[in-house]
Design a protein around this motif. Structure first.
Motif, PDB file in Angstrom:
ATOM      1  N   LEU A   1       0.857  -1.175   0.000  1.00 53.47           N
ATOM      2  CA  LEU A   1       0.000   0.000   0.000  1.00 53.47           C
ATOM      3  C   LEU A   1       0.898   1.231   0.000  1.00 53.47           C
ATOM      4  N   LEU A   2       0.801   2.029  -1.049  1.00 52.79           N
ATOM      5  CA  LEU A   2       1.589   3.247  -1.181  1.00 52.79           C
ATOM      6  C   LEU A   2       0.675   4.440  -0.921  1.00 52.79           C
ATOM      7  N   VAL A   3       1.058   5.283   0.019  1.00 53.37           N
ATOM      8  CA  VAL A   3       0.215   6.441   0.386  1.00 53.37           C
ATOM      9  C   VAL A   3       1.077   7.692   0.415  1.00 53.37           C
ATOM     10  N   HIS A   4       0.781   8.624  -0.467  1.00 49.28           N
ATOM     11  CA  HIS A   4       1.510   9.893  -0.469  1.00 49.28           C
ATOM     12  C   HIS A   4       0.960  10.782   0.653  1.00 49.28           C
ATOM     13  N   PRO A   5       1.843  11.500   1.369  1.00 53.61           N
ATOM     14  CA  PRO A   5       1.363  12.374   2.460  1.00 53.61           C
ATOM     15  C   PRO A   5       0.290  13.370   2.021  1.00 53.61           C
ATOM     16  N   ASP A   6       0.305  13.770   0.753  1.00 61.20           N
ATOM     17  CA  ASP A   6      -0.704  14.724   0.275  1.00 61.20           C
ATOM     18  C   ASP A   6      -2.114  14.148   0.355  1.00 61.20           C
ATOM     19  N   PHE A   7      -2.228  12.825   0.301  1.00 62.45           N
ATOM     20  CA  PHE A   7      -3.551  12.204   0.398  1.00 62.45           C
ATOM     21  C   PHE A   7      -4.153  12.429   1.785  1.00 62.45           C
ATOM     22  N   LEU A   8      -3.301  12.574   2.792  1.00 63.87           N
ATOM     23  CA  LEU A   8      -3.755  12.744   4.172  1.00 63.87           C
ATOM     24  C   LEU A   8      -4.002  14.199   4.544  1.00 63.87           C
ATOM     25  N   TRP A   9      -3.761  15.081   3.591  1.00 59.13           N
ATOM     26  CA  TRP A   9      -3.860  16.515   3.859  1.00 59.13           C
ATOM     27  C   TRP A   9      -5.208  16.879   4.469  1.00 59.13           C
ATOM     28  N   ASN A  10      -5.156  17.770   5.451  1.00 60.37           N
ATOM     29  CA  ASN A  10      -6.349  18.305   6.108  1.00 60.37           C
ATOM     30  C   ASN A  10      -7.126  17.234   6.891  1.00 60.37           C
ATOM     31  N   SER A  11      -6.423  16.195   7.337  1.00 61.64           N
ATOM     32  CA  SER A  11      -7.060  15.167   8.171  1.00 61.64           C
ATOM     33  C   SER A  11      -6.272  15.021   9.470  1.00 61.64           C
ATOM     34  N   ASN A  12      -6.899  14.456  10.489  1.00 62.49           N
ATOM     35  CA  ASN A  12      -6.209  14.238  11.763  1.00 62.49           C
ATOM     36  C   ASN A  12      -5.038  13.273  11.596  1.00 62.49           C
ATOM     37  N   LEU A  13      -5.186  12.306  10.687  1.00 59.20           N
ATOM     38  CA  LEU A  13      -4.133  11.314  10.492  1.00 59.20           C
ATOM     39  C   LEU A  13      -2.866  11.925   9.936  1.00 59.20           C
ATOM     40  N   ALA A  14      -2.971  13.056   9.253  1.00 54.56           N
ATOM     41  CA  ALA A  14      -1.785  13.721   8.698  1.00 54.56           C
ATOM     42  C   ALA A  14      -0.759  14.010   9.791  1.00 54.56           C
ATOM     43  N   LYS A  15      -1.250  14.373  10.974  1.00 49.97           N
ATOM     44  CA  LYS A  15      -0.351  14.624  12.108  1.00 49.97           C
ATOM     45  C   LYS A  15      -0.126  13.369  12.937  1.00 49.97           C
ATOM     46  N   GLN A  16      -1.171  12.585  13.114  1.00 55.71           N
ATOM     47  CA  GLN A  16      -1.084  11.429  14.004  1.00 55.71           C
ATOM     48  C   GLN A  16      -0.228  10.297  13.454  1.00 55.71           C
ATOM     49  N   ILE A  17      -0.092  10.214  12.140  1.00 59.19           N
ATOM     50  CA  ILE A  17       0.640   9.095  11.564  1.00 59.19           C
ATOM     51  C   ILE A  17       2.092   9.074  12.035  1.00 59.19           C
ATOM     52  N   LYS A  18       2.622  10.236  12.383  1.00 59.03           N
ATOM     53  CA  LYS A  18       4.002  10.308  12.878  1.00 59.03           C
ATOM     54  C   LYS A  18       4.135   9.711  14.276  1.00 59.03           C
ATOM     55  N   ASN A  19       2.995   9.499  14.953  1.00 59.48           N
ATOM     56  CA  ASN A  19       3.029   8.927  16.300  1.00 59.48           C
ATOM     57  C   ASN A  19       3.061   7.404  16.291  1.00 59.48           C
ATOM     58  N   TYR A  20       2.874   6.804  15.119  1.00 58.48           N
ATOM     59  CA  TYR A  20       2.968   5.341  15.030  1.00 58.48           C
ATOM     60  C   TYR A  20       4.444   4.968  14.925  1.00 58.48           C
ATOM     61  N   ALA A  21       4.993   4.534  16.061  1.00 58.41           N
ATOM     62  CA  ALA A  21       6.443   4.339  16.158  1.00 58.41           C
ATOM     63  C   ALA A  21       6.969   3.303  15.184  1.00 58.41           C
ATOM     64  N   PHE A  22       6.118   2.344  14.755  1.00 59.27           N
ATOM     65  CA  PHE A  22       6.634   1.264  13.914  1.00 59.27           C
ATOM     66  C   PHE A  22       7.066   1.743  12.525  1.00 59.27           C
ATOM     67  N   PHE A  23       6.719   2.982  12.132  1.00 60.19           N
ATOM     68  CA  PHE A  23       7.259   3.524  10.888  1.00 60.19           C
ATOM     69  C   PHE A  23       8.753   3.818  11.029  1.00 60.19           C
ATOM     70  N   GLY A  24       9.253   3.775  12.270  1.00 58.63           N
ATOM     71  CA  GLY A  24      10.681   3.981  12.495  1.00 58.63           C
ATOM     72  C   GLY A  24      11.417   2.698  12.827  1.00 58.63           C
ATOM     73  N   TYR A  25      10.729   1.556  12.786  1.00 62.54           N
ATOM     74  CA  TYR A  25      11.389   0.281  13.050  1.00 62.54           C
ATOM     75  C   TYR A  25      12.190  -0.130  11.814  1.00 62.54           C
ATOM     76  N   THR A  26      13.234  -0.912  12.045  1.00 63.90           N
ATOM     77  CA  THR A  26      14.009  -1.421  10.926  1.00 63.90           C
ATOM     78  C   THR A  26      13.368  -2.697  10.403  1.00 63.90           C
ATOM     79  N   ILE A  27      13.820  -3.141   9.244  1.00 65.67           N
ATOM     80  CA  ILE A  27      13.201  -4.284   8.578  1.00 65.67           C
ATOM     81  C   ILE A  27      13.266  -5.552   9.429  1.00 65.67           C
ATOM     82  N   ASN A  28      14.342  -5.731  10.199  1.00 63.54           N
ATOM     83  CA  ASN A  28      14.424  -6.955  11.005  1.00 63.54           C
ATOM     84  C   ASN A  28      13.500  -6.913  12.214  1.00 63.54           C
TER      85      ASN A  28
END
Length: 305
Positions: free
Chosen positions: A104-131
């Motif tokens: 699933l590919l999602v460009h940040p512009d798709f989230l524009w003007n939504s609460n998720l645009a800011k909240q998505i940065k709070n999902y720590a697993f986007f910073g996990y490494t592949i292993n």
């Protein structure tokens, strides 16, 4: 040296994968069984401007993300934030492969003007490494696939004023389930996680025993995570679940423990103790100690004696 490319659009990945253009310019669910990379894809590195959520298995390429690599010969989920550098390499573990899964590919512009645009940065697993990918049970995988297919059906249907809200709500639900499943993974991998706790204790103890602490300074969260071969986000998430405390709090606890030990068992001055623990200035150590214990270092020494 690998060629470097910058993928600004979701469609750029479609070109790399040799699949038809996306139905929507800002979001796309890619069927991984249809992906056909060119033979020279191993010579390519790229940085992408969009989020990628992957659920793949039996893939004939190793996936390089940062300094880590992973073989997708098992079903697992990965979460990659924009501006990450990636590349591919041959996976010798896979022969006569029939890759499956989706991206699933999602460009940040798709989230524009939504609460998720800011909240998505709070999902720590986007910073996990592949292993540190998410391993799913069959039931969990079916739930995730159902959500992904709902997202696809919605963005491919007739666009109206509700479309974006519905897709974003489904995406947020998917991310919340992923958060739950990661917490389950932390618990079910209890033995390995407690080994990490033991190793954390050891590397911090060894750090403060090193006579060169004054040159190295105070241990950082990044240094601790790298020493454990984990990302800082994954380590903090795991520690918070197991102990209720972040990596930084564990470092501070160890600092206080070492400081109390030296104050109570040696005749070293407060300044000498401060330098031995990695503080640049004794005043910083005194302030830190008082903040954590509500006593000054000298006050603690007197009360102990």
């Amino acid at each position: 040296m690998k060629e470097f490319k910058h993928f600004k659009k979701v469609s750029d990945y479609h070109k790399l994968a040799h699949i038809s253009p996306p139905e929507h310019p800002l979001i796309s669910l890619v069927d991984y069984s249809k992906v056909k990379y060119q033979s020279d894809v191993d010579d390519l590195k790229w940085r992408q401007d969009y989020y990628t959520i992957g659920l793949k298995r039996n893939v004939a390429h190793k996936f390089f993300y940062g300094q880590q690599e992973y073989d997708f010969d098992q079903g697992l989920m990965t979460f990659i934030a924009p501006n990450q550098v990636m590349s591919l390499g041959s996976n010798p573990n896979i022969k006569n492969n029939k890759p499956s899964g989706c991206l699933l590919l999602v460009h940040p512009d798709f989230l524009w003007n939504s609460n998720l645009a800011k909240q998505i940065k709070n999902y720590a697993f986007f910073g996990y490494t592949i292993n540190e990918a998410l391993f799913l049970s069959k039931k969990e995988e079916l739930m995730i696939m159902d959500l992904l297919n709902t997202i696809k059906r919605e963005y491919e249907s007739n666009i109206d004023k509700f479309s974006q809200k519905i897709v974003i709500s489904q995406l947020e639900l998917l991310l919340n389930y992923a958060e739950r499943f990661y917490e389950r993974q932390f618990i079910t991998r209890n033995i390995s996680n407690h080994l990490i706790l033991n190793n954390l204790e050891k590397i911090l103890s060894d750090y403060f025993k090193d006579k060169n602490a004054i040159e190295k300074g105070l241990p950082t969260v990044l240094w601790v995570a790298n020493s454990l071969n984990l990302s800082s986000n994954y380590l903090s998430s795991m520690l918070k679940l197991l102990t209720g405390q972040s990596t930084q709090q564990h470092i501070h606890n160890k600092l206080i423990e070492e400081a109390k030990d030296q104050l109570s068992t040696t005749l070293l001055s407060v300044s000498q103790i401060a330098y031995s623990l990695g503080f640049e200035h004794p005043a910083s150590f005194t302030k830190f100690f008082k903040n954590k214990t509500e006593m000054s270092p000298l006050g603690f020494r007197k009360s102990f004696n």
